[in-house]
Design an enzyme around this catalytic site. Structure first.
Site, PDB file in Angstrom:
ATOM      1  CE  LYS A  40       5.184  17.551 -17.419  1.00 49.36           C
ATOM      2  NZ  LYS A  40       5.681  18.266 -16.223  1.00 49.36           N
ATOM      3  CB  THR A  99       0.812  14.904 -17.582  1.00 54.04           C
ATOM      4  OG1 THR A  99      -0.482  15.034 -18.198  1.00 54.04           O
ATOM      5  CG2 THR A  99       1.747  15.473 -18.718  1.00 54.04           C
ATOM      6  CG  ASP A 100      -3.699  11.866 -18.093  1.00 50.89           C
ATOM      7  OD1 ASP A 100      -3.296  12.947 -18.095  1.00 50.89           O
ATOM      8  OD2 ASP A 100      -4.696  11.432 -17.553  1.00 50.89           O
ATOM      9  CD  GLU A 101      -2.698  16.819 -20.968  1.00 54.96           C
ATOM     10  OE1 GLU A 101      -2.442  17.267 -22.148  1.00 54.96           O
ATOM     11  OE2 GLU A 101      -3.263  17.549 -20.083  1.00 54.96           O
ATOM     12  CE1 TYR A 113       1.973  20.384 -19.595  1.00 58.54           C
ATOM     13  CE2 TYR A 113       0.351  18.791 -20.372  1.00 58.54           C
ATOM     14  CZ  TYR A 113       1.090  19.470 -19.439  1.00 58.54           C
ATOM     15  OH  TYR A 113       1.074  18.768 -18.166  1.00 58.54           O
TER      16      TYR A 113
HETATM   17  P1  NAD Z   1       1.064  25.520 -12.818  1.00 59.96           P
HETATM   18  O1  NAD Z   1       1.063  26.158 -14.487  1.00 59.96           O
HETATM   19  O2  NAD Z   1      -0.175  25.873 -12.072  1.00 59.96           O
HETATM   20  O3  NAD Z   1       2.349  26.049 -12.102  1.00 59.96           O
HETATM   21  C1  NAD Z   1       3.649  25.926 -12.727  1.00 59.96           C
HETATM   22  C2  NAD Z   1       4.570  26.623 -11.904  1.00 59.96           C
HETATM   23  O4  NAD Z   1       5.684  26.598 -12.483  1.00 59.96           O
HETATM   24  C3  NAD Z   1       4.225  27.871 -11.760  1.00 59.96           C
HETATM   25  O5  NAD Z   1       4.310  28.534 -10.467  1.00 59.96           O
HETATM   26  C4  NAD Z   1       5.298  28.821 -12.562  1.00 59.96           C
HETATM   27  O6  NAD Z   1       5.765  30.024 -12.048  1.00 59.96           O
HETATM   28  C5  NAD Z   1       6.679  27.863 -12.321  1.00 59.96           C
HETATM   29  N1  NAD Z   1       7.381  28.022 -13.521  1.00 59.96           N
HETATM   30  C6  NAD Z   1       7.087  27.857 -14.790  1.00 59.96           C
HETATM   31  N2  NAD Z   1       8.366  28.169 -15.627  1.00 59.96           N
HETATM   32  C7  NAD Z   1       9.589  28.214 -14.646  1.00 59.96           C
HETATM   33  C8  NAD Z   1      10.678  28.100 -14.841  1.00 59.96           C
HETATM   34  N3  NAD Z   1      11.446  28.190 -16.045  1.00 59.96           N
HETATM   35  N4  NAD Z   1      11.548  28.002 -13.664  1.00 59.96           N
HETATM   36  C9  NAD Z   1      10.886  27.921 -12.301  1.00 59.96           C
HETATM   37  N5  NAD Z   1       9.658  27.825 -12.329  1.00 59.96           N
HETATM   38  C10 NAD Z   1       9.036  28.004 -13.492  1.00 59.96           C
HETATM   39  O7  NAD Z   1       0.969  24.038 -13.233  1.00 59.96           O
HETATM   40  P2  NAD Z   1       0.248  22.800 -12.295  1.00 59.96           P
HETATM   41  O8  NAD Z   1      -1.168  22.481 -12.777  1.00 59.96           O
HETATM   42  O9  NAD Z   1       0.559  23.045 -10.873  1.00 59.96           O
HETATM   43  O10 NAD Z   1       1.452  21.757 -12.725  1.00 59.96           O
HETATM   44  C11 NAD Z   1       2.436  21.147 -11.876  1.00 59.96           C
HETATM   45  C12 NAD Z   1       2.995  19.983 -12.786  1.00 59.96           C
HETATM   46  O11 NAD Z   1       2.193  18.947 -12.687  1.00 59.96           O
HETATM   47  C13 NAD Z   1       3.448  20.265 -14.261  1.00 59.96           C
HETATM   48  O12 NAD Z   1       4.639  19.969 -14.423  1.00 59.96           O
HETATM   49  C14 NAD Z   1       2.355  19.481 -14.908  1.00 59.96           C
HETATM   50  O13 NAD Z   1       2.748  19.270 -16.132  1.00 59.96           O
HETATM   51  C15 NAD Z   1       2.067  18.307 -14.175  1.00 59.96           C
HETATM   52  N6  NAD Z   1       0.587  18.035 -14.036  1.00 59.96           N
HETATM   53  C16 NAD Z   1      -0.264  18.700 -14.010  1.00 59.96           C
HETATM   54  C17 NAD Z   1      -1.670  18.230 -14.057  1.00 59.96           C
HETATM   55  C18 NAD Z   1      -2.966  19.205 -13.714  1.00 59.96           C
HETATM   56  O14 NAD Z   1      -4.006  18.849 -13.773  1.00 59.96           O
HETATM   57  N7  NAD Z   1      -2.531  20.362 -13.564  1.00 59.96           N
HETATM   58  C19 NAD Z   1      -1.812  16.938 -14.169  1.00 59.96           C
HETATM   59  C20 NAD Z   1      -0.957  16.041 -14.313  1.00 59.96           C
HETATM   60  C21 NAD Z   1       0.643  16.473 -14.152  1.00 59.96           C
END
Ligand code: NAD
Length: 339
Positions: free
Chosen positions: A157, A125-127, A153
């Site tokens: 990451k 993430t950009d965070e 968080y």
């Molecule tokens: P989300 O919270 O919607 O989904 C996370 C998924 O991971 C869920 O299905 C959960 O059940 C699963 N999970 C959690 N802990 C687990 C474990 N210990 N073992 C197996 N599965 C597990 O998240 P998201 O928004 O889809 O983000 C996905 C990834 O992208 C993350 O790594 C996040 O840091 C990154 N990201 C998100 C954004 C955003 O805007 N949402 C932006 C940049 C990066």
């Protein structure tokens, strides 16, 4: 090619599974997800019967489970989306973020180097770069911007990113990392800003906006993010970090007002609530490396993307109402008070 996609029952992972299963019928896509509060198998309904898709329930931080799975499946590629992803939750329970985001990542990395892998991709993430001042619109995050995290968080990451890159340097593991801005689109869990505002506005409920709503986020449609990861795992250079963003900066208040206008709801629904501790002011990505090196270009601008996303939530009420009526409700009440 056999790909393990972790966190594929979440928002972005789910969209990525759809993308890969449909685009590459000759690949095997294994979705490994623990199904935490954020995981929802209903998101996978459109692909669950496809012959190139399989779901496995499990924890990426459970070493013996992960090693058994790798022994059995011998994947070629791992794309790690699995994470605790909500900043507010990381403030109340940092430890679960360390467990999944850091220890889960190192467990996957160890399995990858034990069983041999063509590519490990870390979805970051950009965070991890912290934030930018509101009065310097000329500044953007590049891949060289120092890591400078604000929340538990983003700290978890950033730690994971460092482990991933260190495994390349120390063990020669073929890794890549992508750092993306805020995503929006279908199947987004309704605790995050855009689906939260859509679902509450439709019910004429108050819309909580942190502080004065001036914080700026750089929005990218989730399908543009999926396309970027697809490109990086196929063509990205090993050991490299790629920033992903579409130059769609909006204040939170602008986003809320855009949604209210599209739904024909009054701005009087907005309720300003006490700001999040350590709230990042502005995120803004410079995606030049991804564009010039891999030819990535986002398809969506924010105005089109948000209109389509609102329509998706109108057409798929069942999907998000199931979530809102369940465990999510208790969580929401604890954070923002009874509805
Ligand atoms: P989300 O919270 O919607 O989904 C996370 C998924 O991971 C869920 O299905 C959960 O059940 C699963 N999970 C959690 N802990 C687990 C474990 N210990 N073992 C197996 N599965 C597990 O998240 P998201 O928004 O889809 O983000 C996905 C990834 O992208 C993350 O790594 C996040 O840091 C990154 N990201 C998100 C954004 C955003 O805007 N949402 C932006 C940049 C990066």
């Amino acid at each position: 090619m056999k790909i393990i996609v972790t966190g594929g029952a979440g928002f972005i992972g789910g969209n990525f599974v759809h993308h890969m299963v449909n685009k590459y019928p000759d690949y095997q896509i294994i979705n490994l997800d623990l199904l935490t509060y954020a995981g929802n198998l209903e998101t996978l309904k459109p692909v669950e019967d496809k012959p190139n898709y399989k779901f496995v329930k499990g924890d990426i931080a459970d070493r013996s489970f992960v090693f058994d799975l790798f022994e059995k499946e011998k994947p070629d590629v791992v794309v790690n989306f699995a994470a605790e992803s909500h900043v507010d939750r990381s403030i109340t329970d940092p430890e679960s973020f360390v467990r999944t985001n850091v220890m889960g990542t190192t467990t996957l990395l160890d399995a990858c180097r034990t069983y041999g892998i063509k590519r490990y991709h870390q979805v970051s993430t950009d965070e991890v770069y912290g934030d930018l001042p509101l009065d310097r619109p000329d500044l953007f995050f590049t891949e060289e911007t120092p890591l400078h995290t604000s929340s538990p968080y983003s700290s978890s990451k950033a730690s994971a990113d460092l482990f991933v890159l260190a495994y390349q340097r120390t063990f020669g593991l073929p890794v890549t990392v992508s750092r993306c801005s805020n995503n929006y689109g279908p199947y987004h869990f309704p605790e995050k800003l855009i689906p939260l505002i859509i679902s509450r506005a439709l019910a004429d409920e108050e819309l909580p906006v942190y502080g004065t709503g001036e914080n700026v986020r750089d929005w990218l449609h989730v399908s543009d993010h999926c396309e970027a990861i697809d490109l990086i795992i196929h063509k990205g250079r090993v050991g490299e970090v790629y920033n992903v963003g579409g130059h769609n900066e909006r204040t939170n208040l602008e986003v809320v007002k855009t949604i209210l206008k599209a739904l024909d709801k009054p701005e009087s629904l907005i309720k300003y609530v006490t700001d999040r501790p350590g709230h990042d002011r502005r995120y803004a990505i410079d995606p030049k490396k991804l564009e010039t090196e891999l030819g990535w270009k986002p398809k969506y601008n924010f105005d089109t993307g948000i209109r389509q996303t609102i329509q998706w939530y109108l057409d798929n009420e069942d999907w998000w109402k199931h979530i809102i009526n369940g465990e999510y409700q208790n969580y929401f009440d604890n954070m923002y008070g009874e509805r």
